[in-house]
Enzyme design. Structure first.
Site, PDB file in Angstrom:
ATOM      1  N   CYS A 159       0.948  -1.320   0.277  1.00 14.01           N
ATOM      2  CA  CYS A 159       0.053  -0.184   0.132  1.00 14.01           C
ATOM      3  C   CYS A 159       1.046   1.164  -0.071  1.00 14.01           C
ATOM      4  CB  CYS A 159      -0.861  -0.006   1.198  1.00 14.01           C
ATOM      5  SG  CYS A 159      -1.953  -1.365   1.233  1.00 14.01           S
ATOM      6  N   GLU A 162      -1.561   6.600  -3.205  1.00 13.54           N
ATOM      7  CA  GLU A 162      -2.879   7.390  -2.498  1.00 13.54           C
ATOM      8  C   GLU A 162      -3.618   8.132  -3.811  1.00 13.54           C
ATOM      9  OE1 GLU A 162      -1.706   9.858   0.579  1.00 13.54           O
ATOM     10  OE2 GLU A 162      -0.717   7.875   1.596  1.00 13.54           O
ATOM     11  N   SER A 167       2.706   8.627  -9.104  1.00  8.96           N
ATOM     12  CA  SER A 167       4.340   8.901  -9.633  1.00  8.96           C
ATOM     13  C   SER A 167       5.050   9.533  -8.504  1.00  8.96           C
ATOM     14  CB  SER A 167       4.214   9.473 -10.834  1.00  8.96           C
ATOM     15  OG  SER A 167       3.479   8.893 -11.890  1.00  8.96           O
ATOM     16  N   PHE A 191      -5.955   2.071  -5.344  1.00 12.11           N
ATOM     17  CA  PHE A 191      -5.521   0.856  -6.406  1.00 12.11           C
ATOM     18  C   PHE A 191      -4.642  -0.288  -5.904  1.00 12.11           C
ATOM     19  CE2 PHE A 191      -4.945   4.657  -9.325  1.00 12.11           C
ATOM     20  CZ  PHE A 191      -5.887   4.281 -10.376  1.00 12.11           C
ATOM     21  N   ILE A 192      -5.157  -0.788  -4.594  1.00 12.26           N
ATOM     22  CA  ILE A 192      -4.334  -1.825  -3.815  1.00 12.26           C
ATOM     23  C   ILE A 192      -4.698  -3.331  -4.397  1.00 12.26           C
ATOM     24  CG2 ILE A 192      -3.934  -2.524  -1.507  1.00 12.26           C
ATOM     25  CD1 ILE A 192      -2.712   0.344  -2.467  1.00 12.26           C
ATOM     26  N   HIS A 373      -3.936 -12.533 -35.102  1.00 15.50           N
ATOM     27  CA  HIS A 373      -4.903 -13.494 -35.117  1.00 15.50           C
ATOM     28  C   HIS A 373      -6.329 -12.807 -35.977  1.00 15.50           C
ATOM     29  CE1 HIS A 373      -2.922 -15.507 -32.036  1.00 15.50           C
ATOM     30  NE2 HIS A 373      -3.951 -16.484 -32.024  1.00 15.50           N
ATOM     31  N   GLU A 398       3.885  -0.206 -10.582  1.00 16.13           N
ATOM     32  CA  GLU A 398       5.335  -0.569  -9.840  1.00 16.13           C
ATOM     33  C   GLU A 398       6.297   0.667 -10.489  1.00 16.13           C
ATOM     34  OE1 GLU A 398       6.221  -4.121  -8.385  1.00 16.13           O
ATOM     35  OE2 GLU A 398       4.343  -4.569  -8.392  1.00 16.13           O
ATOM     36  N   ASN A 401       6.227   3.746 -16.598  1.00 16.06           N
ATOM     37  CA  ASN A 401       7.732   3.636 -17.533  1.00 16.06           C
ATOM     38  C   ASN A 401       8.052   5.064 -17.858  1.00 16.06           C
ATOM     39  OD1 ASN A 401       7.305   0.797 -17.385  1.00 16.06           O
ATOM     40  ND2 ASN A 401       6.696   0.713 -19.522  1.00 16.06           N
ATOM     41  N   ARG A 410      18.243  10.220 -14.726  1.00 16.66           N
ATOM     42  CA  ARG A 410      18.837  10.837 -13.566  1.00 16.66           C
ATOM     43  C   ARG A 410      20.058  10.248 -13.272  1.00 16.66           C
ATOM     44  NH1 ARG A 410      15.056  10.252  -8.558  1.00 16.66           N
ATOM     45  NH2 ARG A 410      13.687  11.604  -9.651  1.00 16.66           N
TER      46      ARG A 410
HETATM   47  C1  LIG Z   1      -4.511  -2.474 -11.627  1.00 21.28           C
HETATM   48  C2  LIG Z   1      -3.575  -1.595 -10.723  1.00 21.28           C
HETATM   49  C3  LIG Z   1      -3.121  -2.318  -9.826  1.00 21.28           C
HETATM   50  C4  LIG Z   1      -2.003  -1.418  -8.891  1.00 21.28           C
HETATM   51  N1  LIG Z   1      -1.870  -2.085  -7.685  1.00 21.28           N
HETATM   52  C5  LIG Z   1      -1.198  -1.166  -6.772  1.00 21.28           C
HETATM   53  C6  LIG Z   1      -0.767  -1.704  -5.397  1.00 21.28           C
HETATM   54  O1  LIG Z   1      -0.953  -2.959  -5.155  1.00 21.28           O
HETATM   55  N2  LIG Z   1      -0.066  -0.996  -4.523  1.00 21.28           N
HETATM   56  C7  LIG Z   1       0.216   0.517  -4.963  1.00 21.28           C
HETATM   57  O2  LIG Z   1       0.710   1.132  -4.023  1.00 21.28           O
HETATM   58  N3  LIG Z   1      -0.164   1.004  -6.160  1.00 21.28           N
HETATM   59  C8  LIG Z   1      -0.855   0.272  -7.014  1.00 21.28           C
HETATM   60  N4  LIG Z   1      -1.209   0.754  -8.183  1.00 21.28           N
HETATM   61  C9  LIG Z   1      -1.080   2.223  -8.519  1.00 21.28           C
HETATM   62  C10 LIG Z   1       0.172   2.391  -9.461  1.00 21.28           C
HETATM   63  O3  LIG Z   1       1.385   2.289  -8.964  1.00 21.28           O
HETATM   64  C11 LIG Z   1      -0.078   3.778  -9.919  1.00 21.28           C
HETATM   65  O4  LIG Z   1      -1.145   3.952 -10.701  1.00 21.28           O
HETATM   66  C12 LIG Z   1       1.068   4.423 -10.868  1.00 21.28           C
HETATM   67  O5  LIG Z   1       2.225   4.563  -9.750  1.00 21.28           O
HETATM   68  C13 LIG Z   1       0.837   5.704 -11.515  1.00 21.28           C
HETATM   69  O6  LIG Z   1       0.227   6.716 -10.587  1.00 21.28           O
HETATM   70  P1  LIG Z   1      -1.093   7.683 -10.970  1.00 21.28           P
HETATM   71  O7  LIG Z   1      -2.047   6.399 -11.563  1.00 21.28           O
HETATM   72  O8  LIG Z   1      -1.364   8.277  -9.800  1.00 21.28           O
HETATM   73  O9  LIG Z   1      -0.724   8.111 -12.058  1.00 21.28           O
HETATM   74  P2  LIG Z   1       0.063   9.764 -12.173  1.00 21.28           P
HETATM   75  O10 LIG Z   1       1.179   9.742 -11.298  1.00 21.28           O
HETATM   76  O11 LIG Z   1      -1.123  10.716 -11.933  1.00 21.28           O
HETATM   77  O12 LIG Z   1       0.550   9.823 -13.684  1.00 21.28           O
HETATM   78  C14 LIG Z   1      -0.307   9.908 -14.890  1.00 21.28           C
HETATM   79  C15 LIG Z   1       0.502  10.127 -16.080  1.00 21.28           C
HETATM   80  O13 LIG Z   1       1.712  10.952 -16.031  1.00 21.28           O
HETATM   81  C16 LIG Z   1       2.787  10.320 -15.990  1.00 21.28           C
HETATM   82  N5  LIG Z   1       3.670  11.236 -15.332  1.00 21.28           N
HETATM   83  C17 LIG Z   1       3.792  11.496 -14.029  1.00 21.28           C
HETATM   84  N6  LIG Z   1       4.653  12.234 -13.614  1.00 21.28           N
HETATM   85  C18 LIG Z   1       5.506  12.500 -14.650  1.00 21.28           C
HETATM   86  C19 LIG Z   1       6.624  13.196 -14.811  1.00 21.28           C
HETATM   87  N7  LIG Z   1       7.161  13.958 -14.026  1.00 21.28           N
HETATM   88  N8  LIG Z   1       6.972  13.092 -16.333  1.00 21.28           N
HETATM   89  C20 LIG Z   1       6.633  12.483 -17.105  1.00 21.28           C
HETATM   90  N9  LIG Z   1       5.574  11.680 -16.980  1.00 21.28           N
HETATM   91  C21 LIG Z   1       4.884  11.651 -15.887  1.00 21.28           C
HETATM   92  C22 LIG Z   1       2.807   9.047 -15.509  1.00 21.28           C
HETATM   93  O14 LIG Z   1       3.724   8.043 -15.885  1.00 21.28           O
HETATM   94  C23 LIG Z   1       1.416   8.681 -16.105  1.00 21.28           C
HETATM   95  O15 LIG Z   1       1.449   8.054 -17.498  1.00 21.28           O
HETATM   96  C24 LIG Z   1      -1.963  -0.145  -9.101  1.00 21.28           C
HETATM   97  C25 LIG Z   1      -2.558   0.209 -10.253  1.00 21.28           C
HETATM   98  C26 LIG Z   1      -3.180  -0.351 -10.994  1.00 21.28           C
HETATM   99  C27 LIG Z   1      -3.919   0.532 -12.334  1.00 21.28           C
END
Ligand SMILES: Cc1cc2nc3c(=O)[nH]c(=O)nc-3n(C[C@H](O)[C@H](O)[C@H](O)COP(=O)(O)OP(=O)(O)OC[C@H]3O[C@@H](n4cnc5c(N)ncnc54)[C@H](O)[C@@H]3O)c2cc1C
Length: 415
Positions: A159, A162, A167, A191-192, A373, A398, A401, A410
């Site tokens: 977890c 939030e 990110s 999203f846990i 396909h 995780e 990308n 960095r």
């Molecule tokens: C099915 C699923 C399972 C998940 N399981 C877990 C879990 O078990 N535990 C947990 O803690 N989290 C979990 N997550 C959360 C996941 O780790 C986050 O969704 C992810 O880290 C991205 O955060 P966000 O969705 O808030 O996107 P945001 O951070 O809002 O980003 C939105 C987009 O902007 C891009 N972006 C953000 N900042 C920058 C930057 N500085 N420069 C360039 N691009 C940027 C991102 O790459 C993304 O493409 C899960 C998500 C999903 C969809």
């Protein structure tokens, strides 16, 4: 009684060091020599790889469509997998783990993901959580929590994310205020994976000031008053595992459940994720491997313009490129896994590169295999669409990308 079960599970995998055993015949599905995932592995690794492929083919692949369509979390299957040591692959043996390396874990998760990418991905998150407890927990926490987790008698969730911090994970705001021998948690996680079903929540929360140094890691057990869950999210893929918000409202957690020191939580979370990135990329490899084999088989039997599609040079060249990209992804993942195992300085950036490259390339392979396909690839009667849907999210979580690109650049610019 339970303790004996996990010790047997770990002993089973470790026993392979002494020589081949387990199911006599490999159930590796449609292995082709140039993309053979056993290339470069030692005899012991080839043996447990066979076991994992066998398990994937017999216990997972026949059910993956049903788990996806009915959104079933296959607890019984995972407990069977844990009997083979897959619940604690790189966890120390004294707490029921199999004591294997990061490379071994990658080999296993790749093989299992051919049978169900979504479920294997959850199992890999579970392994990551157990590792965090094993590596940073006290002796009492290790002995209390790891054995039932390795046996998958109990399930774990990670977890960090939030609603307002994805990110930028270090900006998390879930608070943990100390009152005598408890922390009072307030806030929510989004999203846990495993949320609502898991028994143990490894939660990053704020015990100090802003930024990463104000974050601690605590284990919250299901049933703790003040812990609740959001609705089950409807998702494109990863449907065999639930995803929910995890909510804390004056949730009192014993200080004894803190993993590591106060302020160490962000470091623990990131260390966990280095391995998590190898694991999820390995799941992408399994999906891409299975998709490539399905596409190859389909091209051989589907006839258009009076001949099998496999006679078309455009499609032949595409298949060749998919194979090259698959093998390149595997090499990157295995190199990063070894760097992580050896705790090398470049491990973090190599894990980021492997995750970026392999999850992008493997998704592209799955998607191209669907394209090959034709219209049938878009039907749920065919497995290919599930590999595409299940591997898509690996580019997002995780550490997305884009975040991987940030970490790599960095590192380059710091030199
Ligand atoms: C099915 C699923 C399972 C998940 N399981 C877990 C879990 O078990 N535990 C947990 O803690 N989290 C979990 N997550 C959360 C996941 O780790 C986050 O969704 C992810 O880290 C991205 O955060 P966000 O969705 O808030 O996107 P945001 O951070 O809002 O980003 C939105 C987009 O902007 C891009 N972006 C953000 N900042 C920058 C930057 N500085 N420069 C360039 N691009 C940027 C991102 O790459 C993304 O493409 C899960 C998500 C999903 C969809």
């Amino acid at each position: 009684m339970l303790r004996g079960t996990f010790q047997r599970a770990g002993a089973w995998l470790r026993g392979l060091r002494r020589g081949p055993r387990g199911p006599a015949e490999s159930a590796r599905r449609g292995v082709v020599s140039c993309i053979d995932p056993s290339m470069g592995l030692n005899e012991e690794q080839k043996e447990f790889q066979k076991v994992a492929f066998n398990f994937a083919a017999r216990e997972m692949a026949p059910h993956m469509a049903e788990w996806d369509q009915k959104e079933l979390f296959p607890v019984d299957m995972m407990r069977k997998a844990a009997q083979l040591g897959f619940g604690g692959v790189y966890i120390q043996t004294d707490v029921g783990g199999a004591g294997l390396s990061r490379l071994d874990a990658s080999v296993i998760f790749e093989a299992l993901a051919t049978g169900c990418t979504s479920t294997t991905a959850y199992m890999s998150i579970h392994n990551m959580c157990v590792w965090m407890i094993d590596r940073f927990g006290s002796e009492e926490q290790r002995q209390r929590l790891c054995p039932p987790l390795c046996a998958m008698e109990m399930f774990a969730s990670y977890c960090l994310t939030e609603p307002g911090s994805g990110s930028d994970a270090a900006s998390l705001v879930t608070s943990a205020v100390r009152q005598q021998d408890h922390y009072i948690l307030n806030g929510s996680k989004a999203f846990i994976s495993g949320g609502g079903e898991a028994d143990i929540y490894v939660v990053m929360c704020r015990t100090g000031g802003p930024g990463p140094r104000g974050i601690s890691c605590v284990v919250v057990e299901k049933g703790t008053p003040g812990l609740s869950f959001g609705k089950k999210e409807k998702k494109v893929g990863w449907n065999s595992q639930p995803t929910r918000a995890v909510i804390f409202e004056d949730c009192a957690v014993p200080v004894a459940n803190r993993i590591g020191d106060e302020g160490q939580g962000f470091l623990i979370a990131m260390k966990g994720l280095n391995g998590g990135r190898i694991n999820v990329a390995s799941c992408s490899l399994g999906a891409a491997h299975a998709s490539l084999v399905l596409a190859r088989d389909y091209l051989k039997v589907r006839e258009q313009f009076g001949q099998p599609l496999a006679n078309n040079q455009y499609l032949q060249f595409q298949l060749a490129e998919m194979a090259a990209r698959l093998v390149a992804s595997r090499l990157m993942i295995r190199t990063a896994a070894m760097a992580l195992q050896e705790e090398r300085e470049d491990a973090v950036v190599l894990c980021s590169m492997a995750k970026l490259f392999a999850t992008d390339e493997c998704f592209a392979i799955c998607n191209q295999a669907l394209q090959m396909h034709g219209g049938y690839g878009y039907l749920k009667d065919y497995a290919i669409q599930q590999y595409v849907r299940d591997s898509r999210v690996h580019q997002i979580l995780e550490g997305s990308n884009e975040v991987m690109r940030m970490l790599i650049s960095r590192s380059l610019l710091q030199e």
